[in-house]
Write a protein that holds these residues in place. Structure first.
Motif, PDB file in Angstrom:
ATOM      1  N   ALA A 120       0.806  -1.226   0.000  1.00 16.28           N
ATOM      2  CA  ALA A 120       0.000   0.000   0.000  1.00 16.28           C
ATOM      3  C   ALA A 120       0.838   1.275   0.000  1.00 16.28           C
ATOM      4  O   ALA A 120       0.291   2.361  -0.113  1.00 16.28           O
ATOM      5  CB  ALA A 120      -0.914   0.005   1.221  1.00 16.28           C
ATOM      6  N   THR A 121       2.163   1.146   0.166  1.00 18.96           N
ATOM      7  CA  THR A 121       3.016   2.342   0.208  1.00 18.96           C
ATOM      8  C   THR A 121       4.204   2.129  -0.715  1.00 18.96           C
ATOM      9  O   THR A 121       4.459   1.020  -1.193  1.00 18.96           O
ATOM     10  CB  THR A 121       3.549   2.580   1.633  1.00 18.96           C
ATOM     11  N   ASP A 122       4.965   3.208  -0.937  1.00 15.62           N
ATOM     12  CA  ASP A 122       6.147   3.104  -1.798  1.00 15.62           C
ATOM     13  C   ASP A 122       7.157   2.108  -1.219  1.00 15.62           C
ATOM     14  O   ASP A 122       7.783   1.336  -1.943  1.00 15.62           O
ATOM     15  CB  ASP A 122       6.795   4.479  -1.998  1.00 15.62           C
ATOM     16  N   VAL A 123       7.275   2.067   0.114  1.00 16.95           N
ATOM     17  CA  VAL A 123       8.230   1.152   0.757  1.00 16.95           C
ATOM     18  C   VAL A 123       7.785  -0.297   0.534  1.00 16.95           C
ATOM     19  O   VAL A 123       8.591  -1.168   0.174  1.00 16.95           O
ATOM     20  CB  VAL A 123       8.318   1.445   2.283  1.00 16.95           C
ATOM     21  N   GLU A 124       6.475  -0.563   0.746  1.00 15.43           N
ATOM     22  CA  GLU A 124       5.965  -1.919   0.559  1.00 15.43           C
ATOM     23  C   GLU A 124       6.037  -2.355  -0.907  1.00 15.43           C
ATOM     24  O   GLU A 124       6.251  -3.529  -1.199  1.00 15.43           O
ATOM     25  CB  GLU A 124       4.522  -2.010   1.066  1.00 15.43           C
ATOM     26  N   LEU A 130       4.797  -9.387  -5.697  1.00 16.67           N
ATOM     27  CA  LEU A 130       3.788  -9.296  -6.754  1.00 16.67           C
ATOM     28  C   LEU A 130       4.361  -8.721  -8.043  1.00 16.67           C
ATOM     29  O   LEU A 130       3.774  -8.879  -9.113  1.00 16.67           O
ATOM     30  CB  LEU A 130       2.644  -8.375  -6.293  1.00 16.67           C
ATOM     31  N   MET A 131       5.488  -7.982  -7.931  1.00 11.31           N
ATOM     32  CA  MET A 131       6.003  -7.260  -9.097  1.00 11.31           C
ATOM     33  C   MET A 131       7.486  -7.541  -9.314  1.00 11.31           C
ATOM     34  O   MET A 131       8.225  -7.794  -8.367  1.00 11.31           O
ATOM     35  CB  MET A 131       5.819  -5.746  -8.884  1.00 11.31           C
ATOM     36  N   GLY A 132       7.890  -7.458 -10.570  1.00 10.74           N
ATOM     37  CA  GLY A 132       9.310  -7.562 -10.904  1.00 10.74           C
ATOM     38  C   GLY A 132      10.027  -6.265 -10.568  1.00 10.74           C
ATOM     39  O   GLY A 132       9.404  -5.258 -10.211  1.00 10.74           O
ATOM     40  N   TYR A 211      -6.939   4.152   1.984  1.00 15.21           N
ATOM     41  CA  TYR A 211      -6.370   2.846   2.342  1.00 15.21           C
ATOM     42  C   TYR A 211      -5.031   3.046   3.059  1.00 15.21           C
ATOM     43  O   TYR A 211      -4.795   2.491   4.141  1.00 15.21           O
ATOM     44  CB  TYR A 211      -6.182   1.993   1.082  1.00 15.21           C
ATOM     45  N   ALA A 212      -4.140   3.855   2.441  1.00 15.21           N
ATOM     46  CA  ALA A 212      -2.789   4.041   3.002  1.00 15.21           C
ATOM     47  C   ALA A 212      -2.850   4.729   4.366  1.00 15.21           C
ATOM     48  O   ALA A 212      -2.141   4.353   5.308  1.00 15.21           O
ATOM     49  CB  ALA A 212      -1.932   4.850   2.027  1.00 15.21           C
ATOM     50  N   GLU A 213      -3.727   5.735   4.499  1.00 11.60           N
ATOM     51  CA  GLU A 213      -3.834   6.457   5.783  1.00 11.60           C
ATOM     52  C   GLU A 213      -4.444   5.565   6.864  1.00 11.60           C
ATOM     53  O   GLU A 213      -4.052   5.621   8.031  1.00 11.60           O
ATOM     54  CB  GLU A 213      -4.665   7.733   5.587  1.00 11.60           C
ATOM     55  N   SER A 214      -5.398   4.719   6.472  1.00 12.17           N
ATOM     56  CA  SER A 214      -6.003   3.789   7.431  1.00 12.17           C
ATOM     57  C   SER A 214      -4.982   2.743   7.874  1.00 12.17           C
ATOM     58  O   SER A 214      -4.939   2.339   9.031  1.00 12.17           O
ATOM     59  CB  SER A 214      -7.211   3.084   6.806  1.00 12.17           C
ATOM     60  N   LEU A 215      -4.147   2.307   6.929  1.00 10.48           N
ATOM     61  CA  LEU A 215      -3.112   1.314   7.226  1.00 10.48           C
ATOM     62  C   LEU A 215      -2.124   1.870   8.256  1.00 10.48           C
ATOM     63  O   LEU A 215      -1.693   1.182   9.175  1.00 10.48           O
ATOM     64  CB  LEU A 215      -2.372   0.944   5.938  1.00 10.48           C
ATOM     65  N   ALA A 216      -1.786   3.152   8.100  1.00 12.10           N
ATOM     66  CA  ALA A 216      -0.814   3.779   9.000  1.00 12.10           C
ATOM     67  C   ALA A 216      -1.399   4.010  10.389  1.00 12.10           C
ATOM     68  O   ALA A 216      -0.671   4.139  11.370  1.00 12.10           O
ATOM     69  CB  ALA A 216      -0.347   5.110   8.405  1.00 12.10           C
ATOM     70  N   SER A 220      -1.153  -2.015  12.124  1.00  5.81           N
ATOM     71  CA  SER A 220      -1.331  -3.473  12.057  1.00  5.81           C
ATOM     72  C   SER A 220      -1.061  -3.875  10.606  1.00  5.81           C
ATOM     73  O   SER A 220      -0.547  -3.101   9.834  1.00  5.81           O
ATOM     74  CB  SER A 220      -2.745  -3.863  12.488  1.00  5.81           C
ATOM     75  N   GLY A 221      -1.410  -5.083  10.224  1.00  5.11           N
ATOM     76  CA  GLY A 221      -1.100  -5.512   8.865  1.00  5.11           C
ATOM     77  C   GLY A 221      -2.164  -5.132   7.851  1.00  5.11           C
ATOM     78  O   GLY A 221      -2.094  -5.538   6.701  1.00  5.11           O
ATOM     79  N   SER A 222      -3.181  -4.395   8.282  1.00  6.06           N
ATOM     80  CA  SER A 222      -4.260  -4.053   7.352  1.00  6.06           C
ATOM     81  C   SER A 222      -4.814  -2.673   7.720  1.00  6.06           C
ATOM     82  O   SER A 222      -4.544  -2.148   8.794  1.00  6.06           O
ATOM     83  CB  SER A 222      -5.392  -5.082   7.457  1.00  6.06           C
TER      84      SER A 222
END
Length: 445
Positions: A120-124, A130-132, A211-216, A220-222
């Protein structure tokens, strides 16, 4: 019962209870009735005996499943976005004091036959399998744009007007691959089909930011939270709120019949030979069959297990989204799991749901891709229910009818309907500029 009310609300589903609470706080005189003898309507929580009665008739549940009262199985299972609209409504209405929330462990997405954590973030993005390598860099740039985007700061718009360009055009600028677009659009922005790609990109970007602000928020993991003891607590919390502000509740009122005047306007509700008069009626689709139309149906499986969903890092509570393209469907499929950690089952037991907008008449076959991801299940129940939307003109008949609950396992679409109904009923917009820190959620022990 022969009294005059501003609003009579029929059905104690979550949507109706939220509206009943909000309208009572606004100073309206509210009568709230339900034909059932329990709260929650379609969105009730069942113990084990009630679950068996609903799906297996007179059979008794096996003793190995544990005590009936320790189960709270939600019939419309949905998580809440930590910074989402429902949490804002809960804070605005001050019902958080009646509820205890706990953060949800995991948010995952299905891709090419496997389950992955949603980045959900640039770091993740840089860490995600999931990506190359090159796609990670492109995705990282896109995530940074979304994180830095502020609607009121043109400098953060990178020369684009998101009210004019579509989701597809915005994504094209970052040259993202199909699979990346798939998980961003469906597991992050929570669109349940691909129509968002042809609509203005602003809503898409706002959903990703939420999503990203809720994650922060709770680390937790979601980005999701969920009440201890399940969602059955929510309608009751709003019912309590309504009662505090003078609302009247009556359960177990059979044959609630809406009465109309000669012009077709709702003027009251009759039950057991008594009529309560009102100016407006609010209800779920089951109370006014002739004013709704069927628009689809939801298929779902309810499973009892003794383990977490495999490949979800042993998460006690988790959402997995299976985007439509991955399954060759027209809309997404959802997995939802919670356990004794949220007090919805006895120790060691997990409740999992698989849901989707039904595209066939065979839920067992249609939901198989989701059920197969669960691992061994001890008990499984299948059902389908029709989805209705109002077909009436509420300006003419003063009847305000909620839409049926969809297949999604999060609350954003549900609350959008509630807020639209609130504005229609009252002629004003609900002010949701609240201090989000006044709702807290315990992390996993």
């Amino acid at each position: 019962m022969d009294e005059q009310y501003d609003v009579i609300v029929l059905g104690t589903g979550l949507k109706e209870c939220i509206l009943s609470g909000l309208l009572s706080v606004d100073g309206l005189k509210v009568l709230h009735m339900d034909k059932n003898d329990y709260y929650g309507g379609e969105s009730s929580s069942l113990n084990l005996l009630q679950l068996w009665k609903r799906f297996r008739g007179d059979e008794q549940p096996p003793e190995k499943l544990g005590a009936s009262r320790e189960y709270n199985v939600d019939m419309i299972p949905k998580f809440m976005m930590a910074n989402g609209t429902l949490v804002r409504v809960l804070i605005h209405a001050n019902v958080t004091k009646y509820l205890n929330f706990k953060a949800v462990d995991g948010s995952f997405v299905y891709n090419k036959g496997k389950i992955y954590k949603v980045p959900a973030t640039d770091v993740e993005a840089l860490k995600s399998p999931l990506m190359g390598l090159f796609e990670k860099r492109r995705a990282r740039k896109f995530f940074i744009f979304v994180q830095d985007f502020e609607e009121n700061d043109p400098k953060s718009h990178e020369g684009m007007d998101l009210n004019k360009i579509t989701g597809k055009e915005l994504i094209a600028k970052y040259e993202l691959e199909e699979d990346t677009i798939d998980f961003i659009g469906h597991a992050l922005a929570l669109h349940n089909d691909d129509s968002y790609l042809d609509q203005p990109a602003l809503d898409f970007v706002k959903r990703m930011k939420l999503y990203a602000e809720s994650l922060a928020r709770f680390q937790s993991g979601s980005p999701y939270i969920y009440p201890l003891y399940g969602l059955g607590e929510l309608p009751q919390a709003f019912a309590r709120l309504s009662a505090v502000y003078g609302g009247t509740y009556m359960l177990n009122k059979p044959q609630c019949k809406v009465e109309f005047d000669g012009d077709g306007k709702a003027i009251g509700v009759t039950s057991e030979g008594e009529t309560a008069k009102c100016v407006k009626v609010v209800c779920d689709p089951s109370y006014l069959h002739d004013k709704v139309q069927k628009v689809g149906k939801v298929a779902r499986a309810i499973c009892i297990m003794s383990h977490p969903i495999p490949d979800t890092k042993d998460s006690h509570s988790v959402q997995v989204i299976l985007p439509q393209k991955q399954l060759g469907r027209k809309s997404d499929m959802y997995l939802f799991c919670c356990s004794y950690a949220h007090n919805v089952a006895p120790k060691g037991k997990y409740i999992a749901f698989v849901s989707a907008e039904a595209e066939t008449d065979n839920p067992e076959v249609e939901l198989k891709p989701g059920v197969d991801l669960l691992g061994p299940v001890e008990e499984i129940f299948y059902e389908t229910y029709d989805r209705f939307v109002p077909s009436n003109n509420s300006d003419a008949d003063y009847c305000f009818i909620s839409t049926s609950y969809d297949a999604t396992t999060h609350f954003e679409s549900t609350v959008t309907d509630v807020l639209a109904m609130y504005s229609k009923i009252t002629g004003k917009v609900l002010d949701l500029s609240v201090d989000l820190s006044s709702a807290s959620a315990a992390a996993e022990d």
